[in-house]
Scaffold this active site. Sequence first.
Site, short mmCIF file in Angstrom:
data_model
loop_
_atom_site.label_atom_id
_atom_site.label_comp_id
_atom_site.label_asym_id
_atom_site.label_seq_id
_atom_site.Cartn_x
_atom_site.Cartn_y
_atom_site.Cartn_z
N SER A 140 0.81 -1.23 0.00
CA SER A 140 0.00 0.00 0.00
C SER A 140 0.84 1.27 0.00
O SER A 140 0.29 2.37 -0.03
CB SER A 140 -0.92 0.01 1.24
OG SER A 140 -0.14 0.07 2.43
N PHE A 206 -5.53 0.52 6.37
CA PHE A 206 -5.62 -0.57 7.34
C PHE A 206 -5.91 -1.93 6.71
O PHE A 206 -5.27 -2.93 7.04
CB PHE A 206 -6.72 -0.23 8.35
CG PHE A 206 -7.00 -1.29 9.38
CD1 PHE A 206 -6.15 -1.47 10.46
CD2 PHE A 206 -8.12 -2.10 9.27
CE1 PHE A 206 -6.42 -2.45 11.42
CE2 PHE A 206 -8.40 -3.07 10.21
CZ PHE A 206 -7.54 -3.25 11.29
N SER A 219 4.19 4.83 10.56
CA SER A 219 2.78 5.07 10.29
C SER A 219 2.05 5.73 11.46
O SER A 219 2.44 5.61 12.61
CB SER A 219 2.12 3.72 9.98
OG SER A 219 0.72 3.79 9.94
N ARG A 270 15.95 -0.46 4.77
CA ARG A 270 17.37 -0.13 4.56
C ARG A 270 18.30 -0.81 5.57
O ARG A 270 19.49 -0.91 5.32
CB ARG A 270 17.59 1.39 4.63
CG ARG A 270 16.97 2.23 3.53
CD ARG A 270 17.54 1.91 2.15
NE ARG A 270 18.98 1.92 2.09
CZ ARG A 270 19.72 2.99 1.79
NH1 ARG A 270 19.12 4.15 1.53
NH2 ARG A 270 21.03 2.90 1.72
N ARG A 413 -9.39 7.31 -6.01
CA ARG A 413 -8.29 7.66 -6.93
C ARG A 413 -8.41 6.89 -8.24
O ARG A 413 -8.20 7.43 -9.32
CB ARG A 413 -6.95 7.39 -6.26
CG ARG A 413 -6.67 8.23 -5.04
CD ARG A 413 -5.36 7.86 -4.42
NE ARG A 413 -5.26 6.42 -4.26
CZ ARG A 413 -4.12 5.74 -4.20
NH1 ARG A 413 -2.98 6.38 -4.32
NH2 ARG A 413 -4.12 4.44 -4.03
N TYR A 474 -3.35 17.11 6.62
CA TYR A 474 -3.41 16.10 5.58
C TYR A 474 -4.13 16.70 4.36
O TYR A 474 -5.31 17.01 4.42
CB TYR A 474 -4.20 14.91 6.12
CG TYR A 474 -4.11 13.63 5.33
CD1 TYR A 474 -4.82 13.48 4.14
CD2 TYR A 474 -3.38 12.55 5.79
CE1 TYR A 474 -4.78 12.30 3.43
CE2 TYR A 474 -3.34 11.35 5.09
CZ TYR A 474 -4.02 11.23 3.91
OH TYR A 474 -3.98 10.05 3.21
#
Length: 561
Positions: A140, A206, A219, A270, A413, A474
């Site tokens: 996601s 979620f 998150s 990483r 979207r 946001y």
Amino acid sequence: MTDVKHMKWWGWGVEGVGFHHEDKPAFAPFVKKAVGLDVWQPAGEQPSFEDLDVPASQAPASLVQGLAAIVGEKQVVTDDLERVIHTYGKSIRDLMRVRAGILPRVPDVVVYPADEAESQRIVALAAQEDAVIIPFGGGSNISGSLEPEKGETRPVVSLDMGRQRRLLELDEGSGLARIQAGALGPDLEKQLNDRGWTIGHFPDSFTHSSLGGWVATRSSGAQSDKYGDIADIARGMRLVRPDGIAEIRAIPSASTGPSVREMIVGSEGRLGVISEVTVQVHRRPEERQIQAYFFPSFSAGLKAMHEISESDASPSITRVSDARESGFSLATSKESKGLSGAAQKGLMAFLKKRGWNLDELALSFIGYEGSPSHVRYQKRIVGKIVRKHGGLGVGAGPGALYDQKKFDTPYLRDFLLDRGAAADVSETAAPWSKLQDVYDTVVKAANGAYDSIGVSGWIMCHLSHSYRSGACLYFTFAFVTGEDKIAEYDVVKSAIQQSFIDAGGTLSHHHGVGVEHALWMEQDISPEGVAIMRGLLESADPQRILNPGKIITDVRVPEAR
């Protein structure tokens, strides 16, 4: 073949599920006014996988055979569809590229280990074979944390954690749960709920994101005001590395030098593959309510959220939308009939009579959890603050709607992209004293970017998480695209990201860095901060086999900005 389920390769969620507007009569006129798009026009044809030119796998036989010896042949996949699914996350840039068949580098092989021991052997084999390892949870991600580096000549292995999804241990005396990192939100929450507990972490992704992914990207969830961000929730973890397992025990607090736990949180693969996380969990609350409020303006709502953060109330959710997002929320509601429809019309007439400008109305949701007496106590405190700032409580009905819709927004979207429009999100955090300026600066920058590419665009915002010193803003932005969709998107996205930094915010609050936001790292944490981080990553992974190219980049933001 593995039994792990994935989202569709070209969009969000599962096949057969999508956004529909036919039962939302206000939606079509809203979108037409906002960006000039007629949503009644036929959608484009669903992308066909057969139209893609997928680069052939470059995995050498020795690597494929070595992986099969570890996990079994059925758990090693070089199928084109699986490899494409594991190439990108789900940002709008990712979706535009995969639909257009832009696949400069695709993982060569996907492997599904059953447990930590198999994961460790896979990572050790990758080091031996000089192959790149990219951890994959739910897929996601929207910051470019999953894609292989363009031009990578070494074999690329996507290590899918989907088989590792169990609750391993629950320490009820301490409220600590040890969970495999591949568990998706619904997986882990059901296992906890069955025993009377909850993690309290509910990001918009979620249903399709994993515990390991939450930790790897730092998150936040819808109820982080009460339960904390994942950095607060994740108390211990285990990290698979080429030479062994790094174990961070779930200790309440410790003075043991720079925090390795903090290094792992947000590391995006990483430093290694997160295999287990020990999380702080909570008894399921006796009562849970989400109440809706209206404010006469977004500015009034911000001031109220600030005062609530300093009060004795401890809501699970503090959210307020600007006028544009409030209008969008109302437009995506199903048609109200009978008494509820009349009540809504009556409320709007009442507010107008009070002198409110309904075009400036700001919708807020505030959540309460705990014993019935504690919920009542919090609601009294918040109600007093809301009234002080000119707001009005409108009950639990809209709050129930918020609960129902909170995980559905990403489907929108795809709906817009099918009709020639791009919509995406960017978020930041800033101190309360700078929050209004950040908001104003971002809106101005986005509108300037729309003007520069000659489109009618839309940007809206909500405050999503409150802290004692500040909050997260946001932003959602959308516009009808032209011939060069990705270049146009870059103009808008870059303007928004730069305005975060210019106004005193951070490059991201909870979506991570990946490659999407790496350009702004030096401006965010300073050149010396980047030097420290670069030193950590290079010393921890001298072969550059652990998801290279993420978080830190040698590319610089052009001085013209």
